[in-house]
Scaffold this active site. Structure first.
Site, PDB file in Angstrom:
ATOM      1  N   TYR A 152      22.628  65.948  40.505  1.00 52.78           N
ATOM      2  CA  TYR A 152      22.943  64.640  41.093  1.00 52.78           C
ATOM      3  C   TYR A 152      24.442  64.552  41.305  1.00 52.78           C
ATOM      4  CZ  TYR A 152      23.378  59.544  41.541  1.00 52.78           C
ATOM      5  OH  TYR A 152      23.657  58.276  41.978  1.00 52.78           O
ATOM      6  N   ASP A 247      31.055  69.757  39.904  1.00 55.54           N
ATOM      7  CA  ASP A 247      30.942  68.314  39.693  1.00 55.54           C
ATOM      8  C   ASP A 247      30.935  68.086  38.183  1.00 55.54           C
ATOM      9  OD1 ASP A 247      30.377  65.679  39.444  1.00 55.54           O
ATOM     10  OD2 ASP A 247      28.576  65.698  40.707  1.00 55.54           O
ATOM     11  N   LYS A 275      33.313  58.912  34.950  1.00 53.70           N
ATOM     12  CA  LYS A 275      32.857  58.540  33.607  1.00 53.70           C
ATOM     13  C   LYS A 275      33.991  58.519  32.572  1.00 53.70           C
ATOM     14  CE  LYS A 275      28.145  59.208  34.919  1.00 53.70           C
ATOM     15  NZ  LYS A 275      27.437  60.155  35.727  1.00 53.70           N
TER      16      LYS A 275
END
Ligand SMILES: *Cc1c(COP(=O)(O)O)cnc(C)c1O
Length: 438
Positions: A152, A247, A275
Site C-alpha cells: 500500500y 516506501d 507516520k
C-alpha cells in the site's frame, strides 16, 4: 457479524457517536481503516490517550497496539512533543514562508536515513509516494511503475492497483474512479518474487521509471522481505536504469534509526517517509540522492508544492521525535527488538497451548499474528488466512483490554514505552481471549 460486540464492554457512547457521525461523514470515519468493517461491530471513539493506553468515550481503557497506525513511537501525549507543539502554536500555526526548524528536521532526516541527501516535506504518506513517483518519472523520462500486490502506498490513483490493507479489507482492490489510463502504467508484481519482477522489466524494456516497494510489507499483515529480495530489486533497477523507491512511510524510524534500508543494507534511490516523522501530526516526506532530488521544483522542472508543507507545529513535533531517536539510537532499537521477540514468543506459547494454527512475523517494532496453516510471504498467503478467526480474536482482545488493528491485513505496532508490565498484561489478556476464539 455486526452484533459481535461484547456484552462485557459498555460502548454505548461510541455507538451513539458512530450513528451520529454516519449522517455527516461517509461511513462515519475519516479514513476507512478506522471502521471495523472486516471485524464487525462499532468503531470506538477515543477520548484520550496517554503513553501506551487509549481510553474510549465510555471510559474503557486499552493497551494500544495501533499507535495511531505507527507515529506513536514514544507513546501518546509524549510530554516533549506536546511541549514543543504548544510552544510553537503561540507563535502562529502557519506562515507559508521558510522557518529554521525545517532545516533542523531536514538535517536530522539526512543524518538518520542512509539514502537521503535532500528531502522535501509534504503532509501525508500519500503525498510523499505520489511525489516520489512523479520525480522518478520526470527523472527517467519513462511512464511505467512496478508495484507489488498487497503493498500500500497511499491512495494516489496509480497506486490503487492491487493495494493492501484498506482496499483489501473492503474488497475493492481497484477503486472506481481510477481510470484505465492510470491503471495501464502500473505493473503489478508478486511480493518476494524476483523472477516475476525481471519478467515485467524485460517485457517492458526501457519503459519502467521505478520500482516502488514496502521493504517490509506492513499492509497485508507484516511480511518481511525474503533474504536477497531487496538486493535483487537493487540489482534489477541498476540493470534496467530504473529508480528504486523504498516506501518507508511505515518502516522508517521503526525497524532501525535509518529504516529498513539501514537494517538490510540496501540503498534505494528515493525514500518516502510518513507516520513517525510527524510525531502524530500530518507529515510525509520524500528524499534521495542529490542528483535526483535536484529535479524537484523550484530547483528543477518536476513540480510539487504544498501550502501547509513544513508546517511549524508539525515540524516541531517531528523534530522532537527525530532528535529523541537520534539521541537514543544506540539502545532504543535493541529495546524494541527485545519487546518484539518476547511478545512473539509469548504469543506462540499461548497459541501452542490451545493447538491453534498460526504464523507470526516480527521486525523491529512491528509484527503480525496470522491465523493460518501456511507460511506467509506474499498477498496470496495473506489472503488465505482465517479472517473470521481474526475478528473473534480482535473482539476478545478488546474485551480483555487490548486494542489491536481491526483487520487481519494490518500489522501491530508498539513503542518505547511498552515495557514488562504491558507485555505481561498483553499476554495474560491474550491467554483469556484465545480461549474464546473459534
Ligand atoms: C500509511 C502508509 C502510506 C500512506 O500514508 P498516509 O499518511 O496515510 O497518506 C503509504 N505507504 C505506506 C507503506 C503506509 O504504511
Amino acid at each position: 457479524m455486526d452484533d459481535v460486540a461484547s456484552p462485557a464492554l459498555d460502548i454505548r457512547t461510541s455507538e451513539a457517536l458512530y450513528a451520529k457521525a454516519r449522517h455527516t461523514i461517509p461511513g462515519g470515519v475519516n479514513s476507512p481503516a478506522r471502521a471495523f468493517k472486516s471485524v464487525g461491530g462499532t468503531p470506538l471513539f477515543i477520548q484520550d490517550a496517554q503513553g501506551t493506553t487509549l481510553t474510549d468515550v465510555d471510559g474503557n481503557t486499552y493497551i494500544d497496539y495501533v499507535g495511531s497506525w505507527g507515529p506513536m513511537l514514544f507513546g501518546h501525549a509524549d510530554p516533549d512533543t506536546v511541549a514543543a507543539v504548544q510552544d510553537a502554536a503561540t507563535r502562529s500555526t502557519s506562515y507559508g514562508a521558510p522557518t529554521s526548524i525545517e532545516i533542523d528536521v531536514a538535517e536530522l532526516v539526512v543524518d538518520l536515513v542512509p539514502s537521503i541527501d535532500k528531502v522535501r516535506m509534504v503532509n501525508s504518506g500519500t503525498e510523499a509516494t505520489m511525489s516520489a513517483a512523479r520525480v522518478a518519472r520526470g527523472y527517467t523520462g519513462r511512464d511505467k511503475i512496478i508495484k507489488f500486490a498487497g503493498n500500500y502506498h497511499g491512495h494516489g490513483d496509480f497506486f490503487l492497483i492491487g493495494a493492501g490493507s484498506g482496499p483489501l479489507t473492503h474488497g475493492t482492490p481497484d477503486s472506481p474512479g481510477v481510470t484505465e489510463g492510470n491503471a495501464k502504467d502500473t505493473l503489478l508484481a508478486r511480493y518476494n518474487d524476483l523472477d516475476h519482477v525481471e519478467q515485467l522489466l524485460e517485457a517492458h524494456a526501457g519503459e519502467v521509471a521505478c520500482i516502488i516497494v514496502e521493504p517490509i510489507a506492513g499492509n497485508m499483515g507484516c511480511i518481511p522481505p525474503e533474504p536477497g529480495f531487496l538486493e535483487g530489486l537493487r540489482r534489477l533497477c541498476d540493470h534496467h536504469d530504473a529508480l528504486l523507491i523504498f516506501d518507508e512511510v511505515m518502516t522508517g524510524f521503526r525497524v532501525a534509526p535509518g529504516g529498513a534500508q539501514e537494517r538490510y543494507g540496501v540503498i534505494p534511490d528515493l525514500t518516502t517517509l510518513g507516520k513517525i516523522i510527524g510525531g502524530g501530526l500530518p507529515v510525509g516526506a520524500y528524499g534521495g540522492k542529490q542528483a535526483v532530488m535536484d529535479h524537484v521544483s523550484p530547483e528543477g522542472p518536476v513540480y510539487q508544492a504544498g501550502t501547509l508543507s513544513g508546517n511549524p507545529l508539525a515540524m516541531h513535533a517531528g523534530y522532537t521525535v527525530l532528535q529523541k531517536i537520534h539521541d537514543r539510537r544506540d539502545t532504543l532499537y535493541d529495546q524494541l527488538e527485545d519487546y518484539a521477540e518476547a511478545l512473539a514468543r509469548g504469543t506462540r506459547h499461548n497459541l501452542d497451548a490451545l493447538g491453534l494454527s498460526y504464523y507470526t512475523t516480527q521486525v523491529g517494532a512491528m509484527g503480525c499474528l496470522f491465523f493460518t496453516e501456511r507460511t506467509v510471504t506474499d498477498l496470496d498467503d495473506a489472503k488465505a488466512c482465517d479472517t473470521e478467526r481474526y475478528a473473534d480474536y480482535f473482539h476478545a482482545m478488546l474485551e480483555e483490554g487490548v486494542y489491536l488493528a481491526p483487520s487481519q491485513f494490518e500489522a501491530y505496532f508498539f513503542g518505547a514505552l511498552h515495557d514488562e508490565d504491558t507485555l505481561d498484561a498483553t499476554l495474560k489478556a491474550q491467554r483469556r481471549a484465545l480461549k474464546r476464539v473459534h
